[in-house]
Each structure stands twice: as C-alpha cells, then as structure tokens.
Write a protein that holds these residues in place. Structure first.
Motif, PDB file in Angstrom:
ATOM      1  N   PHE A 175      75.016  57.833  23.833  1.00 52.56           N
ATOM      2  CA  PHE A 175      74.120  58.882  22.896  1.00 52.56           C
ATOM      3  C   PHE A 175      72.874  57.911  22.615  1.00 52.56           C
ATOM      4  CE2 PHE A 175      72.622  60.868  19.293  1.00 52.56           C
ATOM      5  CZ  PHE A 175      73.233  62.518  19.349  1.00 52.56           C
ATOM      6  N   ALA A 176      73.154  57.155  22.492  1.00 54.25           N
ATOM      7  CA  ALA A 176      71.982  55.847  21.982  1.00 54.25           C
ATOM      8  C   ALA A 176      71.372  55.977  23.226  1.00 54.25           C
ATOM      9  CB  ALA A 176      71.946  54.334  21.461  1.00 54.25           C
ATOM     10  N   ILE A 177      71.667  55.861  24.520  1.00 54.08           N
ATOM     11  CA  ILE A 177      70.501  55.573  25.938  1.00 54.08           C
ATOM     12  C   ILE A 177      69.642  57.055  26.224  1.00 54.08           C
ATOM     13  CG2 ILE A 177      71.179  56.103  28.603  1.00 54.08           C
ATOM     14  CD1 ILE A 177      70.968  52.850  27.133  1.00 54.08           C
ATOM     15  N   GLY A 178      70.362  58.068  25.660  1.00 54.04           N
ATOM     16  CA  GLY A 178      69.841  59.645  25.222  1.00 54.04           C
ATOM     17  C   GLY A 178      69.042  59.533  24.522  1.00 54.04           C
ATOM     18  N   ALA A 179      69.156  59.672  23.774  1.00 56.09           N
ATOM     19  CA  ALA A 179      68.764  59.735  22.033  1.00 56.09           C
ATOM     20  C   ALA A 179      67.601  58.623  21.965  1.00 56.09           C
ATOM     21  CB  ALA A 179      69.184  59.417  21.134  1.00 56.09           C
TER      22      ALA A 179
END
Length: 484
Positions: free
Chosen positions: A165-169
């Motif tokens: 999720f951090a990569i996407g965010a």
C-alpha cells in the motif's frame, strides 16, 4: 530515421510512448488480462488506427474509461471471449461510421459523458485501492465502495499489507507533485517516473509485493476461435453495445477536445469512427483490449509539438520494440504502483471542480451527471449510460415544451385567453390548471394560434375541457382555430 518524418514528430512520438507505456500495462492489469495485451492494443492504436484518416493528432490505445467494462466482461464470459466482443464492437463502429453516425455522437449530452466518466472513476479508484494493498476486490462497484471501511481496518491491523500500500500511495502522491515542478525539470512523464521509482525502491529494499506477471507477447495473443463465437449467447449483445457506445463517445469527444488544441486539419468524425472500428477489429482478432482515443496521450502529443500523424504511428513502433525486446522489464513493476497510476487517473475523471459550477448554472445537467454516475456504480455501465441518456431526453423534452397562458379581461364582453408555446403531455397538468382558473360565468375566447406544437394528448384534453366547461357553464367557450 526517414528524413521525410519531421523531427518534431519524432520527438513527440518518444514522449507519447513514455506516457503510454505505464498506462497500457496498468489498464491491462486492472482489467484482469495479461499485461502484454495492453501493449498490443497500444501498438495497434499506433500502427493501424494511427495510419488511417480521421483525426491527425489524437492517439489511440487502451483507456482507463473501459477498464471497468472489460473487467466485468472477462469475469462474465472469460478471457477468450474478450476478443470476440471487441471484434463485434469494432465491426459495429465501422458500420456506424460508414452510415455517417459519427457526427451524432457529438450530440450526446456532455452531462451524460461526464457522469459516465465520473462513475467509471469512482469504480476505478475503489477497485485499485484494493490492488494497492494487494487484497482481493469485491466484484460489484457498490461492493468495492462498501468494502473500503473493511479494507481500512485490515490496513490498520495487518502489517503485511503496508509495504504494497505504501508503494501505491507513494505513486499517487508523486503524480500531482510532479505536475507542479518547473517544465524544464519534468523531462520524463510523471507516470513513468513514479512507476520507475516504485520499481527501483521495491528492488533495492527487497520488498515482498506482487509484481506484473509476464507471459510473453506471443503467448498472450489468443485470437478467438469459432467455438468462442458459438458459445456466446444473446446476453452478450448488451456488452457489445456498451463497448461500442462508450469507446465511440470517448474517442469522438477526445477528437473535439484535441481539435481545440491545434490549428491543423479538423477531425472527420465519421472517418475517425471507422478508424477506431478498424483498430478494434484488429484488437479483437488478436484477443487484445478494446481501444479508444485517449485524451491524455493525445494532449501530450499536441503539446510535445507533433505536426502530423507520423508521431502517433511512431509511438506504436516504440511500443512494439519494447514489447519484443524488453518484456522482462514488466516483471519488475509492482502492481501497487500501476494501481496508484490508475487511482490518479480515476481522480482525474471526476468532475470535482466542474460540478459545483454546473450545479449553480445548470442544475438539471448536474442532476443528470450525478444520476448517471450513481447508476453506473450501483447497477452497471450499460444501464447507467442508458439511464443518463433517458434523463437527458426527458429534460430536453421538458425544457422545449414551454407553455404560457395570457388572459385579457376588460370587465365586459368575452374573456380572451391566449395559449402560446409547445403544448405537450409533459405540460398538460399546467395547461389544465391554468384553464380551470378561467371564469365560468363569462364567454371565453380561447386563442390557440400562438401554439407551435399541439400533441394528440393535449388536443384531446382541450376538447374534453371545452365540452365539460360548456356543459357546466351558462356561457360558452369559442376556440380558434377549432380543433377537429
């Protein structure tokens, strides 16, 4: 390089290629099909549609606006059937263009198109938030939205979801920031930079996140066989019509927008529709994603200095070379990064700034936009667009059926009542309410010469009202001209 190709077009084609590459892959992954099929559609958009007459500068390929529809089609009928559906839609586009229906698509209500894009944007955003977290998304649009609180709870309690999720965010956050940098600093497109940076971070930190599955270009191309066509029932007709309507409308609205951005030849809408149809026939034959003209790539093409269609053809060449020579690079790309690119694309589809202005100036159009978007999210794409079109027709009919009653009463003699405007069944309650206010103890001269249109329902109602009034009153109604 061929000296006949202007250097402006060569430079523009490279910029468009860099914009198209992550979007082609991202749209394919979000649609539930092999990533290579997105590249195939982009290649066909450049090498086939790019060579055909219609619009000289707009660029075609897989579009985020069709992601939801493609995903639903693959879930319902299976991946082998996708090619057959796209092929049928292409044939229908070709027929509509040959019959000169292309110009009619320009008449589709802007509120319906914006509502369609807003509904698609909502579903894309909701669905890709799950992909950013590496979680499975519910099937329906309303299910995706309703499940977001649960996804937030999972993120709060499970540390295993956070790397993805951090990569996407981070991808989502970088894209708008990139647009604010000085033009000289933005040498590469933001989407490419964001995906490349996410890929590098994932590799350097050894993050355990899902990456793009690579099958190979040849293995991914699966032309639909005769057995696929035979297995499709009548229920697929609605899906084919939805593909045709949405892809055509998006392409021709994009053409209108691109024409406003340059001083070159204007778009021939019927030829452009046929060009899109020819491209989708080829895409369907190869079992690839459907194509449409894409405003982001088209605007980039114009802004990069393209002068002729050579730039969009060359962008297809660069996509083909990448797919043939560097397919292994796709396997390094985190799916969460592509999901972040699509979340940002979904946000761009939302009329966040335009809706308040539209609500203040044209409330009826705003209602149509909102109703279309809600129907797409809660029901389906095809039904949502049909609801929007129906509401537009009803609104247009209501607005054109203006009726006015002017009464002149000089105290003596007959009362003069003058009806003007368009008398349709939509305004019948108002007409009868106004007529009921006329006195029953005075002769009435009802003048209908100001009516531009009198439908059968109103004609019958006026005759019935006159007969009832004459039966109940001591004075008579004289109508001119007399209804027969």
């Amino acid at each position: 390089m061929n000296p006949a190709i202007p250097r402006h077009d060569i430079a523009a084609s490279l910029v468009v290629f860099l914009v198209a590459l992550p979007l082609c892959v991202g749209v394919a992954v979000a649609s539930g099909v092999p990533a290579e099929l997105g590249l195939v559609t982009g290649i066909v958009g450049g090498l086939v549609t790019g060579l055909l007459p219609g619009s000289s500068l707009q660029v075609s390929g897989p579009a985020a606006g069709l992601t939801v529809l493609v995903y639903e089609a693959v879930e319902t009928y299976g991946l082998p059937a996708l090619g057959a559906i796209v092929l049928a839609a292409g044939l229908l586009q070709l027929l509509l263009g040959a019959l000169r229906f292309g110009s009619w698509f320009r008449g589709i209500s802007t509120a319906v198109v914006e509502g369609m894009l807003a509904g698609i944007g909502l579903v894309i955003i909701a669905g890709q938030l799950y992909a950013m977290a590496g979680a499975a998304a519910p099937a329906s649009g309303i299910g995706k939205i309703a499940g977001l609180p649960g996804l937030a709870g999972d993120l709060a309690t499970s540390a295993t979801l956070w790397p993805s999720f951090a990569i996407g965010a981070g991808t989502v956050a970088l894209l708008p920031l990139w647009q604010r940098l000085p033009a000289k600093a933005r040498v590469a497109p933001g989407a490419l930079v964001a995906v490349s940076l996410a890929t590098a971070v994932t590799w350097l930190l050894g993050l355990q996140v899902k990456t793009v599955e690579v099958r190979g270009l040849i293995d991914s191309v699966q032309p639909p066989g005769t057995d696929v066509f035979a297995a499709l029932g009548p229920g697929v007709i609605g899906t084919v019509l939805a593909f045709t309507l949405i892809a055509s409308a998006e392409s021709l609205f994009s053409a209108a927008a691109v024409d406003r951005m340059h001083d070159g030849p204007r778009t021939d809408y019927n030829r452009e529709l046929m060009a899109q149809g020819a491209g989708n026939i080829v895409c369907g034959t190869l079992g690839a994603l459907p194509m449409t003209a894409v405003i982001v790539r088209s605007a980039t093409n114009v802004q990069a200095g393209a002068r002729t269609k050579a730039s969009r053809v060359l962008h297809g060449v660069w996509l083909l070379l990448f797919a043939a020579l560097l397919p292994a690079v796709l396997a390094l790309i985190p799916i969460a990064a592509l999901a972040g690119v699509l979340v940002y694309a979904g946000v761009k589809l939302m009329p966040v700034e335009q809706f308040p202005v539209l609500w203040r100036a044209h409330r009826g159009e705003a209602v149509i936009l909102a109703a279309t978007a809600v129907a797409i999210v809660t029901i389906s794409m095809f039904e949502g667009v049909l609801i929007g079109l129906l509401l537009s027709v009803v609104k247009a009919a209501w607005q054109t059926s203006h009726i006015k009653l002017e009464v002149t009463d000089e105290g003596t003699g007959p009362v003069h009542a003058h009806l003007s405007g368009n008398a349709t069944f939509l305004r019948l309650p108002k007409i009868l309410d106004d007529l009921e206010t006329l006195p029953k103890n005075r002769p009435i001269e009802l003048d209908l010469t100001g009516l531009h249109h009198l439908d059968h329902t109103c004609r019958t109602a006026l005759t019935t009202w006159t007969e009832q009034h004459n039966a109940e009153s001591t004075e008579q109604v004289r109508m001119s001209p007399a209804l027969t």
